[in-house]
Every structure is written in C-alpha cells, then in structure tokens.
Write an enzyme that holds these catalytic residues in place. Sequence first.
Site, PDB file in Angstrom:
ATOM      1  N   ARG A 173      -2.991  29.056  15.290  1.00 34.83           N
ATOM      2  CA  ARG A 173      -3.101  30.462  14.907  1.00 34.83           C
ATOM      3  C   ARG A 173      -1.870  30.862  14.094  1.00 34.83           C
ATOM      4  O   ARG A 173      -0.765  30.973  14.639  1.00 34.83           O
ATOM      5  CB  ARG A 173      -3.240  31.374  16.127  1.00 34.83           C
ATOM      6  CG  ARG A 173      -3.219  32.855  15.746  1.00 34.83           C
ATOM      7  CD  ARG A 173      -3.822  33.783  16.775  1.00 34.83           C
ATOM      8  NE  ARG A 173      -3.031  33.942  17.971  1.00 34.83           N
ATOM      9  CZ  ARG A 173      -3.229  34.920  18.875  1.00 34.83           C
ATOM     10  NH1 ARG A 173      -4.197  35.800  18.692  1.00 34.83           N
ATOM     11  NH2 ARG A 173      -2.489  34.984  19.961  1.00 34.83           N
ATOM     12  N   ASP A 453       1.821  38.726  26.284  1.00 40.35           N
ATOM     13  CA  ASP A 453       2.245  38.426  24.921  1.00 40.35           C
ATOM     14  C   ASP A 453       2.462  39.735  24.171  1.00 40.35           C
ATOM     15  O   ASP A 453       2.533  40.810  24.788  1.00 40.35           O
ATOM     16  CB  ASP A 453       1.266  37.491  24.210  1.00 40.35           C
ATOM     17  CG  ASP A 453      -0.118  38.103  23.991  1.00 40.35           C
ATOM     18  OD1 ASP A 453      -0.264  39.343  24.125  1.00 40.35           O
ATOM     19  OD2 ASP A 453      -1.050  37.350  23.678  1.00 40.35           O
TER      20      ASP A 453
END
Length: 544
Positions: A173, A453
């Site tokens: 990603r 996150d």
Amino acid sequence: MTAPISPETTSIPRHRVLAKVVGSAVPEMDRVLTPDALLFLADLERRFGPQRKILLSDRLLRQDRFDDGELPSVPLETQHIRNGAWEVDPAPKALIDRRVEITGPVSRKMMINAFNSGATQFMADFEDASSPTFANMVEGQANLIDYTNGALTLKTDKKTYAVGENPATLLVRPRGWHLEEKNVTVDGKPMSASLFDFGLHMFHNGAALAKDGRGPFFYLPKLESYQEARLWNDVFNFTQAVLGLDNGTIKVTVLIETLTAAYQMEEILYVLRRHITGLNCGRWDYIFSYIKTLRNHKQFILPDRAQVGMDRDFLRAYSLRLIETCHRRGAHAMGGMAAQIPVKNDDAANDAAFAKIKADKEREVRAGHDGTWVAHPAMVAAAKETFDAHMSGKHQITKQRQSPRISDDALLEPHTGTITEAGLRTNIEVGIRYIAAWLCGRGAVPIHGLMEDAATAEISRAQIWQWLRHGAEVQLEDGSKERMSSALYTRTFDSVFAALQTELGRDAFIEGRFPEAARLFTQTATSADLPEFLTIPAYAILEA
C-alpha cells in the site's frame, strides 16, 4: 510481452529529469535510490504529478459544495457504466483465495512475522501503519527488494528471523494521493508520495515478481473519485510499458475509505477493470471521511466511536453495497480490519478480544465477504477458522444471494447513540498517544488492547471538531449533561494531559514528543475549519 523502454529513449534528456534527494542520508539509501531509480521517479512525477494536483483541487471544490448543503450522490455522467454488462479481468492465482490478510508496517521484523503468520496475503503498509520518516520509507523499500530476492532476514542477539516456506502473498500500500515525499524533489518541488512508494517498488521488483506470479500487487488508499482511480490506471499503463510488462500485470485492490468513493464503486472498478481484483471496506478511514464530508450537516453527528459499529446504519449499508457491487462485477469484496490484539496477563480481556474477532469475521463471511483483515499474527487463526467454517470455496463471488439493493440514502444513515465524557476523554488520550508515537517514528501502535493506526487519530480529532461545531450534548460522568464547548474540551484535555504526564514521568513525556502531539491534536480538533488530514501538518514537524 512488450520490449522495455530504456531511460535513454525517453523524450526528456536524462540529465534534466533526475529526481534529487534533499533529505539527510539514511541507511540503504544508495541501494534504493539509485540514479536509474531516481530517473524513473522523475518521469512518473513529471508525467502524472500535474494531474494529481488538479484532482486534489477538485476535492476542495467538492467539499465546498457539501459544506453548502449538497450531499454525496452517484455521478450522473456514468449511468452507462452502472447499467452496462461488464466484469473486471480475472484475478491471478495468488489472489484467488484471500480469506485472511494481515496488514502492518514495513519494518523488517514485522514484515517477516507477517509473511510467516499463516495469512493468505500480507499488505506491507507505507501509509496508515507507518510513520513516514525518510529512514522508514527507504528501509521499507530495501525490505521489499530483499523479499523479492529471497534475502529478507534479520539477526538479533537472541534470534534469527527469516521468511519461511509458503509465505503470505505480498501486496503493497503506497501513501495516498494527498501526501508528498519532501525528501525527494523533482524540478525543485516535493514529489508525490504515492508515486515515490509505487515507483520504487515497481522499478526494483516489478519484473521479478511478475516472472514467478508473486506480483506486483497493490492496495490503493483514500481515493475519492473514479477520476483519481483513472489516474492510477494511467500510471499502471505507463509503468508496464516502460518495464516491458504485459498490460494488466499490475493488480490492485482499492480501499473504499471515503464517503464519495462509496457512491462510485462501480465506476472505480470500471476504470481499473484491466488491473483491479477487488474492493476493501476501509472502515476506520471511512468513519473519518463520513464525519469530514458531512461536517456542516448537524443531522449526521455521530456518537462515541465505540458505538459506531459495522453491524448497523451507514457502515452496514456500505459493507453490503460493496459486496453487491463487487460480486456483480466479478471482483473480491474484502472485509475490514479487526484491530484487536492479544492481551497479556489478563485472560478475561484476552478471551474477549478473540470473541470480538470471531464475531466480526462471522458477520463478514455470512454477509458475503470473500476475505478479511487482521492486525496481529496471533489473530490470523481465529479469523481463518471463522471463514473456513462458513466459506467452503476460495471466495463467494459467484454465490447467489437474496439481499435487498442498498439505496443511496442508506449510505448516509447515521448511528444513534450517546456522546459521553468518557468518549471525549478517550478521543483525546488515544489521539495524543498515537500522534506522539507517530512523531517518534512508529505508525502501528497498541493502545488499550487495539492496534491503532493514523485513522484512529483522524476519527478522534474529527469527532471532537464535529461535536464542537454543532454544540452536541455530552453526558457527563456524574449523570448530568453539558453542551460541547471550548470550555468542556479544555477542562477534559487538561485532565488527560496531566494524567499522561504523571503516568509517563517528565523525561519520557518530553522525549516521547507528547507536548508536540498534544498541541497538534488540539489545533486540528478545535480550529475554525476542519483540516483535511492530520498527517499533513504532522509531517511538517516529523523530522524537524
């Protein structure tokens, strides 16, 4: 296969297009940022950087319309796509069975553990799970090179780590379109972080991964429109031509992490149909986007984050619509992140964490998802057992289901619930803890039994901004109620701030960058206008 195009055949002289490293030297830099790699990055930035900036400007214009009263809707100009008979290209063998994917940062030890976790795929995350220090980003690229070449190992005083047999399939990603890599410039300006992350991986590893069917595979984050997806498709077409790869070799999954993208899922699949294999429910960023997009609309105020679950209202509708859309077009419908992690020295809490994992994954697989995400290797088995019990095949794409079509209005239905003083405290504390860790170079942070996150901090500060903006009613711990105000925020913030100082001690508090984190959190949670992303001002001071 097409013949690769050498750097010398590009239309711009080589000496004029070399990207320039302006950041301080970091380990592995010479191996990763070679002259030819920098040439390729410069070409990507010059070709696609201008359109990226136009699309980012379009985001701001679109948000202005939402702030003025408009609501998200499907694009009128793409009705022919939604009505058409088409499917995406078939997934490669390595991406047919995707029942359990693990995600994590690009640090060496965590990558090795993820590859060996028993998951079907591993997403190496340069975005939300990684703090984008230059050292972290370059180290991550070096780790990808070593993995590709069968050399990803780590020796410590106590143990040697190495990728075992039958590792998880790698997906990468890159950072989102909105971010820049300030340590590398093209024509004197920072280049796109997306193109930096993508370009280096493709330049060093794309052909080798394609040769034996291991890739190159990507996850694309935070897209807000099919036009942004189309830009990625242009990047893929160019990159495959330059590297001599067949068109369609690059395969991607798009995270549906924004409210506007949820209304354009078919369009995103369509413009990427030669390259895409599925969509994913990026639930935490999606909650943040819901708040941010509808920030001026009082009827869409959300309760405490803990009450905003995937089992109802706009989140359930989004999940079911994603499944419906993907399966109609022959694509995988991936479930979202289970943030729970093992709890040491507390059997009851540990059992509760595993129970939540299983319940969440059972909901997903029964609804029709073809796979799911976990954040910790210890949770892979629980998720896999749940999917194995309810999904006998490799996916559920062709399984016939009788389910109502999800309406556009259902995608906006807010969760009902309460806004509490405890929820306010949690948002402030978790936000500050996460930002402090991020500023210290850590992007995936265990906080109160969850692996958090960057989306965590975004939800935390956006919720407070929304509550302040509309003077939401807050239930206090003594049972009384008070309108959300600057005074209530300051009172609660001061209490949390003092508690963190006491818990950590003065030196650890300062060295851990908690004062900077606290200032940044307050600025982005209480400013007159809601900042688009917390990570943009945070990046400005990350390595200051």
